[in-house]
Design a protein around this motif. Structure first.
Motif, PDB file in Angstrom:
ATOM      1  N   VAL A 234      80.603  68.721  61.230  1.00  0.00           N
ATOM      2  CA  VAL A 234      79.591  69.650  60.730  1.00  0.00           C
ATOM      3  C   VAL A 234      79.271  69.345  59.273  1.00  0.00           C
ATOM      4  N   SER A 235      80.292  69.073  58.471  1.00  0.00           N
ATOM      5  CA  SER A 235      80.076  68.769  57.056  1.00  0.00           C
ATOM      6  C   SER A 235      79.258  67.496  56.885  1.00  0.00           C
ATOM      7  N   PHE A 236      79.523  66.489  57.713  1.00  0.00           N
ATOM      8  CA  PHE A 236      78.788  65.234  57.578  1.00  0.00           C
ATOM      9  C   PHE A 236      77.323  65.405  57.942  1.00  0.00           C
TER      10      PHE A 236
ATOM     11  N   GLY B  53      71.366  66.138  55.921  1.00  0.00           N
ATOM     12  CA  GLY B  53      70.176  66.931  55.616  1.00  0.00           C
ATOM     13  C   GLY B  53      70.029  67.206  54.139  1.00  0.00           C
ATOM     14  N   TRP B  54      71.125  67.521  53.463  1.00  0.00           N
ATOM     15  CA  TRP B  54      71.062  67.769  52.022  1.00  0.00           C
ATOM     16  C   TRP B  54      70.655  66.504  51.262  1.00  0.00           C
ATOM     17  N   THR B  55      71.159  65.363  51.717  1.00  0.00           N
ATOM     18  CA  THR B  55      70.827  64.098  51.057  1.00  0.00           C
ATOM     19  C   THR B  55      69.348  63.770  51.225  1.00  0.00           C
ATOM     20  N   PHE B  56      68.797  64.013  52.415  1.00  0.00           N
ATOM     21  CA  PHE B  56      67.372  63.759  52.627  1.00  0.00           C
ATOM     22  C   PHE B  56      66.524  64.632  51.710  1.00  0.00           C
ATOM     23  N   TYR B  57      66.901  65.900  51.555  1.00  0.00           N
ATOM     24  CA  TYR B  57      66.129  66.767  50.660  1.00  0.00           C
ATOM     25  C   TYR B  57      66.244  66.297  49.209  1.00  0.00           C
ATOM     26  N   ALA B  58      67.465  65.914  48.774  1.00  0.00           N
ATOM     27  CA  ALA B  58      67.626  65.463  47.391  1.00  0.00           C
ATOM     28  C   ALA B  58      66.743  64.250  47.107  1.00  0.00           C
TER      29      ALA B  58
ATOM     30  N   ALA C  59      61.092  68.253  53.852  1.00  0.00           N
ATOM     31  CA  ALA C  59      62.501  68.199  53.465  1.00  0.00           C
ATOM     32  C   ALA C  59      63.063  69.593  53.203  1.00  0.00           C
ATOM     33  N   CYS C  60      62.213  70.509  52.750  1.00  0.00           N
ATOM     34  CA  CYS C  60      62.669  71.888  52.534  1.00  0.00           C
ATOM     35  C   CYS C  60      63.158  72.511  53.840  1.00  0.00           C
TER      36      CYS C  60
END
Length: 395
Positions: A211-213, A218-223, A251-252
């Motif tokens: 789950v963390s990975f 998703g967080w990396t794509f938004y950043a 990305a949001c």
């Protein structure tokens, strides 16, 4: 009284001869010395003044005697046993080469090493105490050297490149130098390769690590998308704003779904632990701090989606706001990946338990946040005031 002492010696000698024969290890003292007599395992002696005091055994001829009373010798023996126990405990704790060096350098009698010994013991005990209260199974993990990792792996060159850029960015931010389009473009390629090299091994991990990975993807794509948007608002865009705007909007959605996926699982898991009597305060504190950090990005997304003209207004008032947003996303890219790498270290037994968590918060949260906060004092940008600003929608 002197007669009583002599009788004791004669009685003791006769008992030895009658029952056991003459003891080869111990003999009675001379006539003018104290009479040794074993009473219930303790040694007593009759003195010239008639008093009964504790005394040491009298050794046989040819054996060496300490000449010290029993209380002093017994105290020395207890102190020696305690010292040996401390050394044994320290050697048991010093399972890694680094800890064995600390133990060897801090043996009693080596001057300044005594202070280092106490500090090392206190640090080890504090980490182990937290590990025992947080998750006792961590105490069963055998520490491994970092050389035990499989460095000949596809992740290694990507991770090395990401680490090099992170170190460069920390120096650049402290030197108040803005990022360039070349760096922003290269960073996307590096992190795409890094996460791609890890993806095939994730299904073998436990569910909460999976789950963390996936949330980190998703967080990396938004950043990265937010980095492209911030650069498009600056003097050296990577892509035009007409492309950066819809990319950031998509990305949001990915970011919000990733947060919902991650926190619904981990907060739900923690609540179940609490109901089962396995409440872990350090886990709750760490998860709460991560929630607060991601909440800042959620606030940024809310302002962007609520009023498309909001960020353009902020950029007009604070011309260097694009630089601060870009630097924030560049560090965020590395910190998300580094947190996953520290999870791998914990699973491999290289850096485990509370030591791992302390490095995560110090290296991936506290130091980068301090660098970004200091940057706002040197450029025309703000770190939190823009959350209270409004765009054309509310004019």
């Amino acid at each position: 009284r002197r007669s009583l002492a002599q009788n004791l010696r004669v009685t003791d000698r006769s008992h030895h001869i009658r029952d056991h024969g003459i003891d080869p290890h111990w003999s009675l003292p001379p006539h003018n010395a104290s009479a040794a007599h074993m009473v219930g395992g303790d040694s007593v002696r009759g003195t010239a003044d008639g008093g009964l005091q504790e005394a040491a055994f009298v050794s046989a001829p040819g054996a060496r005697t300490s000449g010290q009373p029993l209380p002093e010798r017994r105290l020395q023996r207890v102190e020696g046993e305690e010292r040996d126990e401390r050394r044994t405990a320290l050697r048991a704790q010093a399972s890694s080469p680094e800890q064995r060096q600390v133990a060897a350098a801090t043996e009693p009698g080596r001057g300044r090493g005594a202070t280092t010994l106490r500090a090392a013991q206190a640090q080890l005990e504090s980490f182990q105490a937290v590990d025992a209260s947080y998750n006792p199974t961590w105490l069963n993990i055998e520490e491994q050297p970092i050389s035990s990792l499989q460095w000949a792996h596809l992740q290694t060159p990507w991770a090395a490149a990401a680490t090099a850029i992170y170190a460069f960015d920390m120096v650049r931010i402290l030197a108040v130098v803005p990022p360039t389009a070349v760096e922003a473009g290269a960073i996307g390629l590096i992190y795409f390769g890094l996460y791609g090299s890890r993806y095939t091994e994730i299904p073998r991990l436990e569910p909460h690590y999976q789950v963390s990975f996936y949330a980190s993807c998703g967080w990396t794509f938004y950043a990265w998308a937010s980095l492209m948007h911030a650069m498009a608002c600056g003097p050296s865009p990577v892509v035009p704003l007409s492309i950066a705007e819809p990319l950031h909007t998509a990305a949001c959605v990915v970011y919000l779904v990733s947060c919902l996926y991650f926190y619904s699982y981990h907060w739900g898991r923690h609540i179940r632990h609490a109901l089962d009597g396995r409440f872990r305060p350090w886990f709750a504190a760490g998860l709460a701090s991560l929630t607060a950090v991601h909440g800042l990005t959620v606030g940024h997304i809310w302002k962007m989606l609520d009023d498309p003209g909001w960020f353009a207004t902020v950029a007009k008032i604070y011309p260097d706001q694009w630089q601060w947003i870009a630097d924030t996303r560049l560090l965020e890219l590395y910190l998300t990946a580094a947190a996953l790498f520290l999870v791998i270290l914990h699973l491999r037994g290289v850096l485990t338990g509370t030591k791992n968590a302390a490095l995560v918060f110090l290296g991936t949260v506290i130091l980068p946040t301090a660098a970004l906060f200091l940057e706002t004092f040197s450029i025309d940008a703000v770190a939190w005031q823009h959350y209270f600003m409004v765009g054309p929608k509310y004019w």
